[in-house]
Design a protein around this motif. Sequence first.
Motif, PDB file in Angstrom:
ATOM      1  N   HIS A 320      44.541   2.905  53.645  1.00  0.00           N
ATOM      2  CA  HIS A 320      43.306   3.108  52.662  1.00  0.00           C
ATOM      3  C   HIS A 320      43.947   3.267  51.198  1.00  0.00           C
ATOM      4  CE1 HIS A 320      40.148   3.070  55.540  1.00  0.00           C
ATOM      5  NE2 HIS A 320      40.577   4.204  56.185  1.00  0.00           N
ATOM      6  N   THR A 321      43.785   2.584  50.362  1.00  0.00           N
ATOM      7  CA  THR A 321      44.292   2.835  49.010  1.00  0.00           C
ATOM      8  C   THR A 321      43.141   2.347  47.971  1.00  0.00           C
ATOM      9  OG1 THR A 321      46.598   1.912  49.865  1.00  0.00           O
ATOM     10  CG2 THR A 321      46.282   1.813  47.574  1.00  0.00           C
ATOM     11  N   ALA A 349      41.021  -0.873  48.407  1.00  0.00           N
ATOM     12  CA  ALA A 349      41.612  -1.966  49.496  1.00  0.00           C
ATOM     13  C   ALA A 349      42.008  -1.248  50.940  1.00  0.00           C
ATOM     14  CB  ALA A 349      43.001  -2.500  48.891  1.00  0.00           C
ATOM     15  N   SER A 350      41.825  -1.776  51.865  1.00  0.00           N
ATOM     16  CA  SER A 350      41.958  -1.367  53.269  1.00  0.00           C
ATOM     17  C   SER A 350      43.037  -2.433  53.919  1.00  0.00           C
ATOM     18  CB  SER A 350      40.755  -1.569  54.152  1.00  0.00           C
ATOM     19  OG  SER A 350      40.985  -1.217  55.490  1.00  0.00           O
ATOM     20  N   PHE A 351      44.208  -1.781  53.954  1.00  0.00           N
ATOM     21  CA  PHE A 351      45.086  -2.539  54.874  1.00  0.00           C
ATOM     22  C   PHE A 351      45.418  -2.223  56.217  1.00  0.00           C
ATOM     23  CE2 PHE A 351      46.424  -2.170  50.402  1.00  0.00           C
ATOM     24  CZ  PHE A 351      46.648  -3.454  50.114  1.00  0.00           C
ATOM     25  N   SER A 363      54.353  -9.151  61.581  1.00  0.00           N
ATOM     26  CA  SER A 363      55.120  -9.404  60.098  1.00  0.00           C
ATOM     27  C   SER A 363      54.023  -9.940  58.896  1.00  0.00           C
ATOM     28  CB  SER A 363      56.220 -10.241  60.076  1.00  0.00           C
ATOM     29  OG  SER A 363      55.911 -11.724  60.378  1.00  0.00           O
ATOM     30  N   LYS A 364      52.774 -10.067  59.316  1.00  0.00           N
ATOM     31  CA  LYS A 364      51.636 -10.412  58.281  1.00  0.00           C
ATOM     32  C   LYS A 364      50.777  -8.962  58.080  1.00  0.00           C
ATOM     33  CE  LYS A 364      51.832 -15.060  59.981  1.00  0.00           C
ATOM     34  NZ  LYS A 364      52.890 -15.694  59.056  1.00  0.00           N
ATOM     35  N   GLU A 365      49.944  -9.203  57.120  1.00  0.00           N
ATOM     36  CA  GLU A 365      49.032  -8.127  56.592  1.00  0.00           C
ATOM     37  C   GLU A 365      47.647  -8.824  56.597  1.00  0.00           C
ATOM     38  OE1 GLU A 365      49.723  -4.863  56.948  1.00  0.00           O
ATOM     39  OE2 GLU A 365      50.957  -4.503  55.205  1.00  0.00           O
ATOM     40  N   ALA A 366      46.608  -8.008  57.159  1.00  0.00           N
ATOM     41  CA  ALA A 366      45.200  -8.300  56.673  1.00  0.00           C
ATOM     42  C   ALA A 366      44.675  -7.143  55.699  1.00  0.00           C
ATOM     43  CB  ALA A 366      44.445  -8.035  58.308  1.00  0.00           C
ATOM     44  N   ALA A 367      44.206  -7.595  54.675  1.00  0.00           N
ATOM     45  CA  ALA A 367      43.607  -6.744  53.499  1.00  0.00           C
ATOM     46  C   ALA A 367      42.206  -6.972  53.273  1.00  0.00           C
ATOM     47  CB  ALA A 367      44.427  -7.086  52.318  1.00  0.00           C
ATOM     48  N   THR A 368      41.472  -5.973  53.086  1.00  0.00           N
ATOM     49  CA  THR A 368      39.956  -6.272  52.247  1.00  0.00           C
ATOM     50  C   THR A 368      40.132  -5.234  51.123  1.00  0.00           C
ATOM     51  OG1 THR A 368      38.919  -6.094  54.751  1.00  0.00           O
ATOM     52  CG2 THR A 368      37.467  -5.450  52.867  1.00  0.00           C
TER      53      THR A 368
END
Length: 486
Positions: A320-321, A349-351, A363-368
Amino acid sequence: MKNIAIIGSGFSSLASACHLAKAGYNVTILEKNSTLGGRARKYEKEGFKFDMGPTWYWMPDVFEKFFKDFNKKPSDYYELERLSPAYQVYFGKEDSITIPGTLNEIYEVFEKEEPGSSKHLKSFLDSAKFNYEVAINDLVYKPGESISELINFTTLSKANQFFTSISSTVRKRIKNHKLQQILEFPVLFLGAKPSNTPSFYNFMNYADFGLGTWHPKGGMYEVVNGFVNLAKELGVGILTNQNVEKIVVENGVVKGVNSNSKFIQSDIVISGADYHHSETLLDKENRMYKEKYWEKKTFAPSALLFYVGFNKKIKNVEHHTLFFDTSFDVHAKDIYDTPKWPKEPLFYASFSSITDNSFAPISKEAATFLIPLAPGLTDIPEVREEYFKKIMNRLEKLTGQSLKDEVVFKESYCVNDFVKDYNSYKGNAYGLANTLFQTAFLRPKIRSNKVKNLYFTGQLTVPGPGVPPAIISGKIVSDLVIKNSK
């Protein structure tokens, strides 16, 4: 056995369905969309997964209390992990504060930023804990039918806290601007400015620092699945793709609903859908609130959301950022005072894939990403694109990395989608704000005073916005139904 129709399948609807099925009613949920959970749906694409709505799991005791009513516990349905760190807040380039997972560590963070502040924080959190216990034990499970629910020796002793704001209480002793913002941020979950939120609501700070931030393995949708599975175990019928066109009333008594042009007989109807929309399903003489009533209310924000798949892991962020590198006060004015698209918005942003590898391929990232907005703004694709560029530029600058070329895909969600998917008044995302004059018995009523056996639940009635309050709202309405059916 009485038949109950419940409109919607958000947390309040699911909670009320479980309680009423346990009490022996024949309960059917009618959900407009093809998936369950209301705003807490999930979105999946190309191996990425996103919680479309709530991403924070706070107040774990409320979830425990809910499941305990059925001799169950959350771990029977999903697995929880306490996040440490809980979240990170950016105030500028190479200027961020990370909130750890334990109170003692949090005191150290405050002391480092402002010598002497940890003493004030301890005092503030002692008050917040006391208020949390008062709220949970004496206030939030009440149906909001009269002022007498608020009045007892404890609340009278705290009466001044209903007439001073969170903002004034925080700023009285803690002078560091960054720490002030961290302490004021949790009340945004209540949908109002800190300067307009009674200081009694500092119990949200205890929920934050004292009870901690948690992550359900697999995401918030696993919590929805937990509620759905419990409901099914209790015999609740669940129908999806149901367009409820009318709440049918005869001689002041509810008779059922028309859904997909078919009549469904019901002795009792509960609407967990948007309250304003629910009343439009009634003939005018059966509505409690006129259009002017809703126009004058302070609504919690809407939101512009982006669900983004990145081709690489993102550095220098936490699960959480929060990005508070622009003016909190100016953005709040753009939401509540002179509603408009904010020039320099704060965003969150939620990672989730940092904690949980089920959210993204290796090795990938999901971000909201979420930008709070005034409800009712003009929502067009060009504006969404403009704001995506704004937040991506700031994300790159603040975290010191190149990301624009790493976007695999992005999907957006905004005012028009909240209206289309949830019949949300002006496209609000969080319901009705918890200001002083929209608290407890001053909120829209949970029981209709025009139509017998018609009830409402969810974020526009008591106790207010958020997942734990929605669960509590489901308990409140079910208790009222059971009491009035005897």
